[in-house]
Design a protein around this motif. Structure first.
Motif, PDB file in Angstrom:
ATOM      1  N   ARG A   1      -6.132  -9.080  11.987  1.00  0.00           N
ATOM      2  CA  ARG A   1      -6.351  -9.464  10.580  1.00  0.00           C
ATOM      3  C   ARG A   1      -6.782  -8.250   9.746  1.00  0.00           C
ATOM      4  NH1 ARG A   1      -8.658 -14.088  12.898  1.00  0.00           N
ATOM      5  NH2 ARG A   1     -10.763 -13.250  12.615  1.00  0.00           N
ATOM      6  N   GLN A   2      -7.604  -7.400  10.376  1.00  0.00           N
ATOM      7  CA  GLN A   2      -8.048  -6.203   9.654  1.00  0.00           C
ATOM      8  C   GLN A   2      -6.846  -5.321   9.324  1.00  0.00           C
ATOM      9  OE1 GLN A   2     -11.003  -5.694   8.604  1.00  0.00           O
ATOM     10  NE2 GLN A   2     -11.294  -3.496   8.200  1.00  0.00           N
ATOM     11  N   ARG A   3      -5.952  -5.181  10.331  1.00  0.00           N
ATOM     12  CA  ARG A   3      -4.777  -4.341  10.120  1.00  0.00           C
ATOM     13  C   ARG A   3      -3.867  -4.940   9.057  1.00  0.00           C
ATOM     14  NH1 ARG A   3      -3.105  -2.963  16.412  1.00  0.00           N
ATOM     15  NH2 ARG A   3      -4.713  -1.370  16.793  1.00  0.00           N
ATOM     16  N   ILE A   4      -3.662  -6.247   9.117  1.00  0.00           N
ATOM     17  CA  ILE A   4      -2.800  -6.909   8.133  1.00  0.00           C
ATOM     18  C   ILE A   4      -3.409  -6.782   6.736  1.00  0.00           C
ATOM     19  CG2 ILE A   4      -1.888  -9.142   7.378  1.00  0.00           C
ATOM     20  CD1 ILE A   4      -1.645  -9.877  10.358  1.00  0.00           C
ATOM     21  N   GLY A   5      -4.720  -7.018   6.649  1.00  0.00           N
ATOM     22  CA  GLY A   5      -5.372  -6.906   5.344  1.00  0.00           C
ATOM     23  C   GLY A   5      -5.271  -5.501   4.775  1.00  0.00           C
ATOM     24  N   ARG A   6      -5.448  -4.516   5.691  1.00  0.00           N
ATOM     25  CA  ARG A   6      -5.347  -3.132   5.236  1.00  0.00           C
ATOM     26  C   ARG A   6      -3.929  -2.832   4.762  1.00  0.00           C
ATOM     27  NH1 ARG A   6      -6.689  -0.615   9.677  1.00  0.00           N
ATOM     28  NH2 ARG A   6      -8.918  -0.719   9.267  1.00  0.00           N
ATOM     29  N   ALA A   7      -2.924  -3.350   5.528  1.00  0.00           N
ATOM     30  CA  ALA A   7      -1.534  -3.097   5.147  1.00  0.00           C
ATOM     31  C   ALA A   7      -1.213  -3.737   3.805  1.00  0.00           C
ATOM     32  CB  ALA A   7      -0.594  -3.624   6.229  1.00  0.00           C
ATOM     33  N   LEU A   8      -1.726  -4.989   3.635  1.00  0.00           N
ATOM     34  CA  LEU A   8      -1.490  -5.664   2.349  1.00  0.00           C
ATOM     35  C   LEU A   8      -2.141  -4.894   1.208  1.00  0.00           C
ATOM     36  CD1 LEU A   8      -1.996  -9.399   3.388  1.00  0.00           C
ATOM     37  CD2 LEU A   8       0.148  -8.318   2.696  1.00  0.00           C
ATOM     38  N   HIS A   9      -3.340  -4.434   1.476  1.00  0.00           N
ATOM     39  CA  HIS A   9      -4.054  -3.680   0.442  1.00  0.00           C
ATOM     40  C   HIS A   9      -3.309  -2.396   0.095  1.00  0.00           C
ATOM     41  CE1 HIS A   9      -7.391  -2.093  -1.879  1.00  0.00           C
ATOM     42  NE2 HIS A   9      -7.314  -0.966  -1.155  1.00  0.00           N
ATOM     43  N   GLU A  10      -2.851  -1.699   1.170  1.00  0.00           N
ATOM     44  CA  GLU A  10      -2.123  -0.468   0.935  1.00  0.00           C
ATOM     45  C   GLU A  10      -0.813  -0.719   0.207  1.00  0.00           C
ATOM     46  OE1 GLU A  10      -1.722   1.212   4.779  1.00  0.00           O
ATOM     47  OE2 GLU A  10      -3.796   1.963   4.878  1.00  0.00           O
ATOM     48  N   ASN A  11      -0.139  -1.819   0.582  1.00  0.00           N
ATOM     49  CA  ASN A  11       1.131  -2.157  -0.078  1.00  0.00           C
ATOM     50  C   ASN A  11       0.898  -2.484  -1.543  1.00  0.00           C
ATOM     51  OD1 ASN A  11       3.996  -2.638   0.088  1.00  0.00           O
ATOM     52  ND2 ASN A  11       3.507  -4.805  -0.192  1.00  0.00           N
ATOM     53  N   GLU A  12      -0.171  -3.220  -1.782  1.00  0.00           N
ATOM     54  CA  GLU A  12      -0.509  -3.551  -3.172  1.00  0.00           C
ATOM     55  C   GLU A  12      -0.844  -2.287  -3.960  1.00  0.00           C
ATOM     56  OE1 GLU A  12      -3.743  -6.222  -5.703  1.00  0.00           O
ATOM     57  OE2 GLU A  12      -3.740  -6.290  -3.520  1.00  0.00           O
ATOM     58  N   ALA A  13      -1.558  -1.385  -3.295  1.00  0.00           N
ATOM     59  CA  ALA A  13      -1.904  -0.130  -3.961  1.00  0.00           C
ATOM     60  C   ALA A  13      -0.654   0.682  -4.267  1.00  0.00           C
ATOM     61  CB  ALA A  13      -2.862   0.679  -3.070  1.00  0.00           C
ATOM     62  N   ARG A  14       0.293   0.672  -3.284  1.00  0.00           N
ATOM     63  CA  ARG A  14       1.541   1.403  -3.514  1.00  0.00           C
ATOM     64  C   ARG A  14       2.315   0.816  -4.688  1.00  0.00           C
ATOM     65  NH1 ARG A  14       1.703   2.032   2.203  1.00  0.00           N
ATOM     66  NH2 ARG A  14       2.789   0.046   2.434  1.00  0.00           N
ATOM     67  N   LEU A  15       2.391  -0.519  -4.716  1.00  0.00           N
ATOM     68  CA  LEU A  15       3.123  -1.160  -5.814  1.00  0.00           C
ATOM     69  C   LEU A  15       2.446  -0.890  -7.156  1.00  0.00           C
ATOM     70  CD1 LEU A  15       3.994  -4.590  -4.148  1.00  0.00           C
ATOM     71  CD2 LEU A  15       5.569  -2.720  -4.674  1.00  0.00           C
ATOM     72  N   THR A  16       1.106  -0.944  -7.123  1.00  0.00           N
ATOM     73  CA  THR A  16       0.364  -0.664  -8.363  1.00  0.00           C
ATOM     74  C   THR A  16       0.589   0.777  -8.808  1.00  0.00           C
ATOM     75  OG1 THR A  16      -1.330  -2.283  -7.774  1.00  0.00           O
ATOM     76  CG2 THR A  16      -1.919  -0.618  -9.430  1.00  0.00           C
ATOM     77  N   ALA A  17       0.538   1.698  -7.828  1.00  0.00           N
ATOM     78  CA  ALA A  17       0.766   3.109  -8.151  1.00  0.00           C
ATOM     79  C   ALA A  17       2.176   3.331  -8.664  1.00  0.00           C
ATOM     80  CB  ALA A  17       0.503   3.977  -6.919  1.00  0.00           C
ATOM     81  N   LEU A  18       3.135   2.652  -8.007  1.00  0.00           N
ATOM     82  CA  LEU A  18       4.520   2.779  -8.449  1.00  0.00           C
ATOM     83  C   LEU A  18       4.671   2.268  -9.873  1.00  0.00           C
ATOM     84  CD1 LEU A  18       7.478   3.394  -7.757  1.00  0.00           C
ATOM     85  CD2 LEU A  18       7.685   1.064  -6.885  1.00  0.00           C
ATOM     86  N   PHE A  19       4.050   1.139 -10.152  1.00  0.00           N
ATOM     87  CA  PHE A  19       4.099   0.567 -11.489  1.00  0.00           C
ATOM     88  C   PHE A  19       3.466   1.518 -12.507  1.00  0.00           C
ATOM     89  CE2 PHE A  19       1.980  -1.989 -14.797  1.00  0.00           C
ATOM     90  CZ  PHE A  19       3.079  -2.635 -15.348  1.00  0.00           C
TER      91      PHE A  19
END
Length: 817
Positions: free
Chosen positions: A127-145
């Motif tokens: 769960r920690q890994r999934i949460g971190r991945a989701l967070h990182e993915n969200e950060a990437r999308l936010t950064a891309l935006f």
């Protein structure tokens, strides 16, 4: 997690519970757990500082920490590590609170079987890994935006369906619209941009919302009736119903397109040559300037390579380095020599750039060049002028210093001596003043040529300024070489010069400093050569002197004297002595020459021969000269008042005084203040003054004559004597220089000159006075040849005013006037 070993930290104060958990985990083989144990919070924090763990098993009841405080401390120490809380049945509520605060899970210790414990730990890690991945993915999308180069605005349909509300607005949009997202998000489109309806943007959003089909929508903006900018919009619908508009301000691109059109025109009209090749180097196009510079038309060079222009001046290494730089950086520029169609080799400044296609790969090379033949010539000329004297063409001070530095370095390495011979022309200033600067400049050119004929490579002759020249001798083996050079220079200078059909002789004084004896650097050697040169002048000029340490003492005395002169008038250290002038026929004192003396508190009574040259050089001669005229007039009037009314006082005027605009006023004021009749003042002028046969000179002399002042020529025959100025100017007297009187009884030439001057003076109705008369024999010869007046040591030395008055009184008592 298959096949891996998971590192876990157990924080448990109960050894029994810790042992049970260790045993439970030991039974699990897939994955394997390696467990480290900390019995309290402090121990755990210490371990966490040293290493990282995949998971932490945490008991909330520790000796040094309880409850949520424990969780928060562990989270701060290992923020990215999942925590599973271990609790008893009575602490389950606290464990749930810990999970809400950030722990991944909790487990009641009594339920902690091997299988359950391993599963809880594994799930917590996952769960920690999934949460971190989701967070990182969200950060990437936010950064891309946020960091998209294009502006992005996201809209939701308004409640009435007639407008749209901003739900997102990225950084690029903020920059393009000059609005912050706080000013936009949550507001209606028409509220923020009222004109959106006018140019159809609202309608496009509605169409995309209804059809779901993406559309491109270009927008053109006008300001003051002219196109001010362009926007390209790409609009599409998201699955959640939001409308996204991605747009760019393409104003710059459109302008670039226009620039490209202009560039095509520039290509044809540019004065710089332009050549375009493919990547193989084959010429595709050239402009008219290329043809004008190289001589090759496009038809002649198309398909060929620029190697056709190679001059042969550059080796393969030059071209290899050029291409390496070009291919590495995409650009090269520099100076290159090429060959025209007619075979002429010429320099050009070349700039080569790589043109890349859409994939970023090189597609063409573009070379731009200018013919710098004239610029190279100008640079060489400027460099020459920067290192050579414009008048003589000799090396100047800058180049001289460079040559000296090089010579000293060579001599130091090879253990040779070097020498500096500083040559100063004697009395050159008098020539400039009397015969004008054009005459002086031509003389300097002739001097330079003659001196240059005396030196040989590797020696250097330079003009260091004014009337000074320097010979630099390198690789000197013995001092005899320096002496021979100095004698050769003096001999060459002693030969007459023919300047503008006028023969003139000028001597020089040479000061010599030797490396390393007299200094081991440029400044010291030049300074010491200068000191030696002044010593040569003191020794009578027209000689050379080697530098010696004692000369610095004389230099110091000169500086002291110059400083004293600046204050002597204020401190009343000047005084006048008077040398009687006698009528030879009657032996009566008819006047006196006023001669200045400086009474220094430390150096004693100083002769004018020592301080007048310094006063001339510094310009102090002007105020000193005015003081002399004032004092001489006042003293003479005082003697008139005592009954000696026939006395006339003679005062010397220097060339520098004569050129001062206020001279006439100063003479008038001295006469007016003293009351002395103008006819009782005689101004002695040098020949150099009268040789400046200008309207200003004539006007000044006429002014003196209109006052009634007497005018005489001092030291007649020592300069550039000319009947012309004797006829042109209304003079009263000639003074025969003492150099002709000294040997008048033994040298027939001096006697002949004295007779000629007397005869010349009388033929022009001028009085003639001889100075420097020291013997009865000299006086007898002068009387025999009709000389009118005399002065000199035979009758009296120059006397202080009181002694001169006593002389007058004694002669009056004796019945002599």
């Amino acid at each position: 997690m298959t096949g891996e070993t998971i590192l876990a930290l157990l924080v448990e104060d109960n050894p029994g519970d810790a042992r049970l958990i260790q045993e439970a985990l030991a039974e699990n083989t897939e994955p394997r757990f390696h467990l480290e144990w900390a019995e309290d919070l402090g121990h755990a924090l210490k371990i966490l500082k040293q290493k990282s763990f995949a998971i932490i098993l945490l008991d909330l009841s520790l000796p040094d920490s309880q409850g949520m405080h424990t969780v928060k401390n562990i989270e701060q120490a290992a923020p990215d590590t999942p925590i599973v809380v271990l609790t008893g049945l009575d602490d389950e509520a606290l464990a749930v609170e810990a999970v809400r605060s950030g722990a991944q899970d909790y487990l009641v210790k009594s339920d902690a079987t091997s299988h359950l414990l391993a599963r809880v730990m594994r799930y917590a890690i996952e769960r920690q890994r999934i949460g971190r991945a989701l967070h990182e993915n969200e950060a990437r999308l936010t950064a891309l935006f946020e960091h998209m180069g294009s502006a992005v605005a996201v809209y939701q349909p308004s409640e009435n369906g007639e407008d749209f509300v901003f739900s997102a607005f990225n950084r690029a949009a903020e920059q393009i619209e000059h609005l912050s997202r706080d000013q936009v998000v949550g507001k209606k489109l028409l509220e923020v941009f009222p004109a959106a309806r006018d140019f159809g943007f609202i309608d496009v959003l509605k169409r995309v919302q209804q059809s779901g089909e993406a559309e491109r929508f270009p927008v053109k903006f006008y300001k003051d009736g002219r196109i001010a900018g362009w926007r390209d919009n790409y609009i599409y619908k998201l699955p959640n119903g939001e409308i996204v508009a991605i747009y760019d301000d393409v104003t710059e691109r459109r302008r670039n397109e226009e620039s490209l059109r202009l560039a095509a025109k520039v290509f044809e009209s540019s004065t710089a040559g332009i050549v375009i090749t493919d990547t193989a180097g084959s010429v595709l196009n050239v402009n008219d300037a290329f043809t004008r510079i190289t001589g090759y038309s496009l038809a002649e060079i198309r398909g060929a390579t620029p190697r056709l222009l190679k001059s042969g001046r550059h080796d393969d290494a030059f071209y290899r380095e050029m291409w390496d730089s070009l291919l590495a950086s995409g650009h090269w520029q520099g100076e290159i020599w090429n060959k025209r169609k007619n075979g002429e080799i010429y320099p050009e400044w070349m700039d080569i750039g790589i043109v890349k296609d859409d994939r970023g790969e090189a597609s063409h090379f573009v070379g731009t060049f200018t013919d710098i033949t004239q610029r190279k010539a100008d640079e060489e000329r400027i460099n020459y002028l920067g290192h050579h004297d414009a008048l003589t063409g000799l090396p100047n001070r800058t180049l001289l210093h460079d040559r000296i530095s090089q010579t000293l370095a060579t001599c130091q390495h090879q253990h040779y001596k070097a020498a500096l011979l500083l040559i100063d022309l004697d009395r050159f200033k008098n020539i400039n003043e009397s015969l004008n600067h054009d005459f002086g400049d031509r003389l300097l050119q002739l001097v330079a040529g003659r001196l240059d004929g005396c030196i040989h490579a590797p020696d250097t002759l330079a003009r260091s300024g004014g009337d000074e020249f320097v010979v630099l001798m390198g690789e000197v083996h013995h001092l005899g070489e320096i002496v021979a050079m100095a004698k050769a220079l003096l001999t060459a200078m002693n030969q007459p010069f023919l300047v503008k059909d006028q023969e003139i002789t000028i001597t020089s004084s040479i000061g010599i400093s030797v490396y390393p004896d007299d200094g081991d650097d440029t400044q010291t050697l030049l300074k010491n050569a200068d000191v030696a040169m002044y010593r040569a002048k003191e020794q009578g000029r027209n000689n050379y002197q080697f530098y010696t340490q004692g000369m610095n003492v004389r230099t110091f005395e000169t500086l002291v004297l110059e400083n004293s002169l600046r204050h002597a008038l204020t401190l009343k250290q000047f005084e006048l002595h008077y040398q009687p002038q006698l009528d030879i026929a009657s032996s009566a004192i008819i006047g006196m020459e006023a001669l200045i003396r400086l009474r220094h508190p430390e150096l004693g009574l100083i002769s004018p021969a020592n301080f007048i040259p310094i006063a001339e050089e510094t310009g102090l001669i002007v105020p000193i000269g005015e003081w002399v005229v004032q004092q001489a007039c006042a003293q003479t009037k005082a003697w008139h008042d005592l009954g000696y009314g026939t006395l006339r006082v003679a005062v010397n005027l220097s060339a520098r005084q004569f050129r001062q605009p206020g001279l006439m006023n100063a003479i008038e004021k001295a006469l007016a203040d003293s009351g002395l009749p103008p006819a009782r003042l005689e101004l002695e002028l040098t020949e150099s003054i009268l040789m400046q046969d200008t309207e200003e000179t004539l006007a000044t002399l006429l002014g003196f004559k209109s006052m009634g002042v007497q005018l005489s020529i001092d030291d007649f025959g020592t300069g550039f004597s000319s009947l012309g100025y004797l006829k042109r100017f209304n003079l009263d007297k000639l003074k025969i220089d003492q150099s002709f009187i000294h040997d008048i009884t033994s040298d027939p030439n001096d006697l002949a000159i004295a007779r000629a001057v007397i005869a010349l003076g009388h033929s022009l109705n001028l009085k003639v006075i001889a100075e420097g008369v020291e013997t009865a024999e000299q006086l007898a010869l002068l009387r025999e040849n009709g000389c009118d007046e005399m002065q000199g040591f035979y009758f009296s030395r120059p006397l202080p005013a009181d002694d001169f008055l006593r002389l007058l009184q004694e002669r009056k008592k004796a019945g002599k006037t």
